[in-house]
Design a protein around this motif. Structure first.
Motif, mmCIF file in Angstrom:
data_model
loop_
_atom_site.group_PDB
_atom_site.id
_atom_site.type_symbol
_atom_site.label_atom_id
_atom_site.label_comp_id
_atom_site.label_asym_id
_atom_site.label_seq_id
_atom_site.Cartn_x
_atom_site.Cartn_y
_atom_site.Cartn_z
ATOM 1 N N GLU A 1 0.899 -1.297 -0.147
ATOM 2 C CA GLU A 1 -0.162 -0.020 0.032
ATOM 3 C C GLU A 1 0.817 1.211 0.036
ATOM 4 O OE1 GLU A 1 -3.459 0.367 0.202
ATOM 5 O OE2 GLU A 1 -3.973 -1.636 -0.016
ATOM 6 N N GLN A 2 1.829 1.191 0.890
ATOM 7 C CA GLN A 2 2.734 2.601 0.869
ATOM 8 C C GLN A 2 3.414 2.726 -0.311
ATOM 9 O OE1 GLN A 2 5.991 1.779 4.024
ATOM 10 N NE2 GLN A 2 7.161 3.447 3.359
ATOM 11 N N LYS B 1 2.379 1.870 -3.245
ATOM 12 C CA LYS B 1 1.263 1.914 -4.316
ATOM 13 C C LYS B 1 1.652 0.606 -5.276
ATOM 14 C CE LYS B 1 0.513 6.803 -3.764
ATOM 15 N NZ LYS B 1 0.392 6.704 -2.381
ATOM 16 N N VAL B 2 1.801 -0.395 -4.830
ATOM 17 C CA VAL B 2 1.873 -1.769 -5.553
ATOM 18 C C VAL B 2 0.660 -2.319 -5.708
ATOM 19 C CG1 VAL B 2 3.222 -3.939 -6.050
ATOM 20 C CG2 VAL B 2 4.441 -1.803 -5.410
ATOM 21 N N SER B 3 0.069 -2.621 -6.901
ATOM 22 C CA SER B 3 -1.457 -3.081 -6.703
ATOM 23 C C SER B 3 -1.327 -4.731 -6.580
ATOM 24 C CB SER B 3 -1.708 -3.085 -8.184
ATOM 25 O OG SER B 3 -2.791 -3.661 -8.325
ATOM 26 N N TYR B 4 -2.111 -5.165 -5.865
ATOM 27 C CA TYR B 4 -2.168 -6.725 -5.293
ATOM 28 C C TYR B 4 -3.557 -7.047 -4.913
ATOM 29 C CZ TYR B 4 -3.129 -4.935 -0.669
ATOM 30 O OH TYR B 4 -4.038 -4.247 0.516
ATOM 31 N N THR B 5 -3.666 -8.430 -5.024
ATOM 32 C CA THR B 5 -4.907 -8.951 -4.804
ATOM 33 C C THR B 5 -4.775 -10.121 -3.660
ATOM 34 O OG1 THR B 5 -5.021 -10.546 -6.687
ATOM 35 C CG2 THR B 5 -6.105 -8.488 -6.926
ATOM 36 N N LEU B 6 -5.940 -10.483 -2.992
ATOM 37 C CA LEU B 6 -5.882 -11.634 -1.816
ATOM 38 C C LEU B 6 -6.673 -12.639 -2.537
ATOM 39 C CD1 LEU B 6 -6.290 -9.387 1.415
ATOM 40 C CD2 LEU B 6 -4.340 -10.415 0.504
ATOM 41 N N ASP C 1 -6.383 -24.500 1.862
ATOM 42 C CA ASP C 1 -7.101 -24.369 3.295
ATOM 43 C C ASP C 1 -5.998 -23.824 4.391
ATOM 44 O OD1 ASP C 1 -9.248 -25.819 2.287
ATOM 45 O OD2 ASP C 1 -8.557 -27.823 3.275
ATOM 46 N N GLU C 2 -4.945 -23.995 3.951
ATOM 47 C CA GLU C 2 -3.867 -23.456 5.042
ATOM 48 C C GLU C 2 -3.160 -22.378 4.835
ATOM 49 O OE1 GLU C 2 -1.601 -26.137 2.185
ATOM 50 O OE2 GLU C 2 -3.423 -26.534 3.019
ATOM 51 N N ALA C 3 -3.551 -21.579 3.717
ATOM 52 C CA ALA C 3 -2.909 -20.376 3.235
ATOM 53 C C ALA C 3 -3.815 -19.253 2.768
ATOM 54 C CB ALA C 3 -2.032 -20.752 2.014
ATOM 55 N N ILE C 4 -2.889 -18.073 2.809
ATOM 56 C CA ILE C 4 -3.713 -17.013 2.284
ATOM 57 C C ILE C 4 -2.738 -16.544 1.156
ATOM 58 C CG2 ILE C 4 -4.339 -14.457 2.328
ATOM 59 C CD1 ILE C 4 -5.398 -15.253 5.347
ATOM 60 N N MET C 5 -3.117 -16.252 -0.088
ATOM 61 C CA MET C 5 -2.038 -15.675 -1.257
ATOM 62 C C MET C 5 -2.203 -14.263 -1.580
ATOM 63 S SD MET C 5 -1.945 -16.990 -5.202
ATOM 64 C CE MET C 5 -1.464 -18.663 -4.897
ATOM 65 N N VAL C 6 -1.202 -13.554 -1.650
ATOM 66 C CA VAL C 6 -1.098 -12.289 -2.075
ATOM 67 C C VAL C 6 -0.434 -12.335 -3.489
ATOM 68 C CG1 VAL C 6 -0.171 -9.883 -1.618
ATOM 69 C CG2 VAL C 6 -0.666 -11.291 0.230
ATOM 70 N N THR C 7 -1.450 -11.818 -4.460
ATOM 71 C CA THR C 7 -0.909 -11.778 -5.883
ATOM 72 C C THR C 7 -0.350 -10.524 -6.309
ATOM 73 O OG1 THR C 7 -2.300 -13.882 -6.371
ATOM 74 C CG2 THR C 7 -1.376 -12.400 -8.236
ATOM 75 N N VAL C 8 0.709 -10.207 -6.611
ATOM 76 C CA VAL C 8 1.320 -8.915 -7.000
ATOM 77 C C VAL C 8 1.516 -8.941 -8.514
ATOM 78 C CG1 VAL C 8 3.080 -7.126 -6.682
ATOM 79 C CG2 VAL C 8 2.243 -8.766 -4.832
ATOM 80 N N ALA C 9 1.062 -8.091 -9.277
ATOM 81 C CA ALA C 9 1.220 -8.002 -10.788
ATOM 82 C C ALA C 9 1.897 -6.703 -10.914
ATOM 83 C CB ALA C 9 -0.159 -7.885 -11.462
ATOM 84 N N VAL C 10 3.223 -6.757 -11.371
ATOM 85 C CA VAL C 10 4.073 -5.683 -12.031
ATOM 86 C C VAL C 10 4.444 -5.946 -13.518
ATOM 87 C CG1 VAL C 10 4.768 -5.093 -9.454
ATOM 88 C CG2 VAL C 10 6.210 -6.744 -10.871
ATOM 89 N N PRO C 11 4.728 -4.670 -14.386
ATOM 90 C CA PRO C 11 5.030 -4.918 -15.467
ATOM 91 C C PRO C 11 6.043 -5.992 -15.798
ATOM 92 C CG PRO C 11 5.037 -2.732 -15.147
ATOM 93 C CD PRO C 11 4.751 -3.410 -13.485
ATOM 94 N N GLY C 12 5.557 -7.155 -16.490
ATOM 95 C CA GLY C 12 6.301 -8.280 -17.077
ATOM 96 C C GLY C 12 6.419 -9.308 -16.041
ATOM 97 N N GLU C 13 6.035 -9.283 -14.748
ATOM 98 C CA GLU C 13 5.918 -10.375 -13.970
ATOM 99 C C GLU C 13 4.732 -10.610 -13.021
ATOM 100 O OE1 GLU C 13 9.420 -9.285 -11.085
ATOM 101 O OE2 GLU C 13 10.504 -9.018 -12.850
#
Length: 89
Positions: free
Chosen positions: A17-18, A20-25, A30-42
């Motif tokens: 957030e600080q 300003k990188v976009s992410y989704t949860l 069952d045992e995990a929470i994923m944070v997906t971060v999309a940046v140019p080319g990755e």
């Protein structure tokens, strides 16, 4: 109650957030929470597991950009009909 993995998750989310990188949860295991971060080319998948561990998988583009015709490959390789065809042969 002090939960170190929850603190790690919040620390990452606050940093994203600080900066300003976009992410989704997401929640795919069952045992995990994923944070997906999309940046140019990755795309980065960061999973926080309830055992206190963190797994990071990074997907990097080769720089090739296809046209609409590339969608045919997507469905020919991953559609359910294609999977059934593989099972039946």
């Amino acid at each position: 109650m002090n939960n170190p993995i929850f603190e790690k998750l919040l620390k990452l989310l606050n940093k994203l957030e600080q900066e300003k990188v976009s992410y989704t949860l997401a929640h795919h295991r069952d045992e995990a929470i994923m944070v997906t971060v999309a940046v140019p080319g990755e795309r980065w998948e960061v999973e926080f597991l309830n055992d206190g561990s963190v797994e990071v998988e990074k997907f990097v583009s080769n720089g090739e950009i296809g046209g609409e015709e590339a969608l045919g490959e997507l469905f020919s390789r991953y559609s359910e009909q294609h999977d059934l065809h593989l099972v039946n042969n």
